[in-house]
Design an enzyme around this catalytic site. Sequence first.
Site, short mmCIF file in Angstrom:
data_model
loop_
_atom_site.label_atom_id
_atom_site.label_comp_id
_atom_site.label_asym_id
_atom_site.label_seq_id
_atom_site.Cartn_x
_atom_site.Cartn_y
_atom_site.Cartn_z
N GLU A 397 -1.28 1.74 -5.88
CA GLU A 397 0.08 2.23 -5.64
C GLU A 397 1.11 1.21 -6.14
O GLU A 397 2.21 1.57 -6.54
CB GLU A 397 0.28 2.51 -4.15
N HIS A 426 -27.72 1.22 -3.97
CA HIS A 426 -28.57 2.41 -3.98
C HIS A 426 -27.77 3.64 -4.38
O HIS A 426 -28.21 4.77 -4.17
CB HIS A 426 -29.20 2.60 -2.59
N LYS A 531 4.93 14.80 -3.30
CA LYS A 531 5.45 15.33 -2.04
C LYS A 531 6.47 16.43 -2.32
O LYS A 531 6.53 17.43 -1.63
CB LYS A 531 6.12 14.21 -1.24
O1 LIG Z 1 4.68 4.95 6.68
P1 LIG Z 1 5.13 6.22 6.09
O2 LIG Z 1 6.61 6.24 5.80
O3 LIG Z 1 4.73 7.40 6.93
O4 LIG Z 1 4.45 6.39 4.70
C1 LIG Z 1 3.08 6.58 4.54
C2 LIG Z 1 2.73 6.47 3.07
O5 LIG Z 1 3.53 7.44 2.38
C3 LIG Z 1 3.44 7.47 0.98
O6 LIG Z 1 2.22 7.98 0.60
C4 LIG Z 1 3.65 6.13 0.36
O7 LIG Z 1 3.36 6.21 -0.99
C5 LIG Z 1 2.79 5.08 1.01
O8 LIG Z 1 3.12 3.83 0.50
C6 LIG Z 1 3.02 5.10 2.49
O9 LIG Z 1 2.23 4.12 3.09
#
Ligand SMILES: O=P(O)(O)OC[C@H]1O[C@H](O)[C@H](O)[C@@H](O)[C@@H]1O
Length: 618
Positions: A397, A426, A531
């Site tokens: 990431e 394995h 997202k």
């Molecule tokens: O901690 P949050 O705001 O819920 O985010 C959870 C995750 O969301 C996304 O996938 C980001 O890319 C991550 O870097 C992050 O850890």
Amino acid sequence: MASISGVYSSSSSSSSSALRHRRLLLPLKPIPSSRRAAAIPIFPLGRPPHLRPPRSIADLPRSPLTSSSASLPPEKKTLGIEKDPIKLWRRYVDWLYQHKELGLFLDVSRIAFTDEFLTEMEPRLQTAFHAMQELEKGAIANPDEGRMVGHYWLRDPKRAPNSFLRLQIENTLDAICNFADDVISAKIKPPSSPAGRFTQILSVGIGGSALGPQFVAEALAPDNPPLKIRFIDNTDPAGIDHQIAQLGPELASTLVIVISKSGGTPETRNGLLEVQKAFREAGLDFSKQGVAITQQNSLLDNAARIEGWLARFPMFDWVGGRTSEMSAGINIKEMLVGASLMDEANRTTVVRNNPAALLALCWYWASDGVGSKDMVVLPYKDSLLLFSRYLQQLVMESLGKEFDLDGNRVNQGITVYGNKGSTDQHAYIQQLREGVHNFFVTFIEVLRDRPPGHDWELEPGVTCGDYLFGMLQGTRSALYVNDRESITVTVQEVTPRSVGALVALYERAVGIYACLININAYHQPGVEAGKKAAGDVLALQKRVLSILNEASCKEPVEPLTLDEIAERCHAPEQIEMIYKIIAHMAANDRALIAEGNCGSPRSIKAFLGECNVDELYD
Ligand SMILES: O=P(O)(O)OC[C@H]1O[C@H](O)[C@H](O)[C@@H](O)[C@@H]1O
């Protein structure tokens, strides 16, 4: 981080038909483009030139003779991988890095970088060191999001750029430790548990808000911890049901820790809503057992405050999810010491004494600075199983970026995978040794096999742990003989201190490598794109439902073809997605297929089992 419009908390109604439409997820809101603030990048390097000519046997065109150095032209031979055991031993001793206090070693001798490569990289590494110094002083090292990058201050608060931040860190740490003590001593207890104390933790979070705690819990939890921990890290309803079912009546003595930096991640929100529903159905008051770890004033924070949850702890704007390992949520004092000692070692500008720089250098060499080889992480210790998954997020990431800091399209990254040795021997080590050569390995070695006093010889002179040791060393040699390069990180034992040191080592290596390839390691625009696309799908699903609802309220009910639905949604180009939405709803008894079947999409005619007249008048 995407946020969710609407309330974070759950509805208290549980009637299934009333929930039919309310159950639909709310659309996701992408980060507004105004938040992508312009800022001064602190990494001044341009796109790295390709520093090296092909230099190892492995770089040469494939032929059955590839591994035979005799078949190579002379100049390639000198650039090939060293095989003479005495010279290799010398290289091992010359380059072995040791951190005495941490009992940590780093062996880079099986990465075949040359003196020329080192000379060429030296000025670039010095620039990277300077950039890291600026970052630690509070520069805007995440220019896209206009943020400081401060995870290093968490283990050394006096390095924070001002006393306000320092106090925030120190106070949070104290508050967490006090809370943890009170929970363990049952000073803080659940209201209606027969046990009279908390016995379980259910951690709800995803990405950096799950992988770190999962890794650390797996690595460090004692055999019989005062509270057992389990995780919900997905929006898979069956997975969530499984966790809740496993808790059974112990739900009454479960501390639910909801972790989300942004406080708006849909998977985490959904996990929370599902858990809250389970609490309601068990007649329990969630607020007396819920803890929120999130940024101040996020949706999650506001919900927890309004509902009066048991506790709230902050996550800071200047700490990214994947580098939040040392923030609220974990018993961390010793981990912080380990991380802080490692950070200190990584501040030297003498490359061979700087383990993070050595790692970054090896990555650059092994993957040509463009991610041409994958990083296979093999911890030979069950308790470090999740280290590879944790590193997968940290590295991929952070480094997997389309553009560099100058806006050039670079499509950078290093692929990381791995589970643990010797188990993986394995599974896929066959391909690593003999198949496609597209990787380098990092072995994580733990010297101490068992706590003192428990060892025994299962055959003369050999313990169970000796086998594990033999497997690691044997695999390292067998791979190297076939020109597969490797790094070995060795720790004395798995302790909070060594785990903190490992995390800090890799965090810094990622930071330095990002400087070398001139990318922003601290944002994740690609994740936001996924997202947003998910939000678009859910918005389309709402439109489909509304069209189907309208047709299903007619007398007689009017089943619709996919073409008709797409046309009425004004989305003919979305017909494939509409098909998938209908198929998913049908599989979950939320739509009926009157004619045809999902195997022949054109034959489908669909309607809803129940029509919601209210919705027609909304
Ligand atoms: O901690 P949050 O705001 O819920 O985010 C959870 C995750 O969301 C996304 O996938 C980001 O890319 C991550 O870097 C992050 O850890």
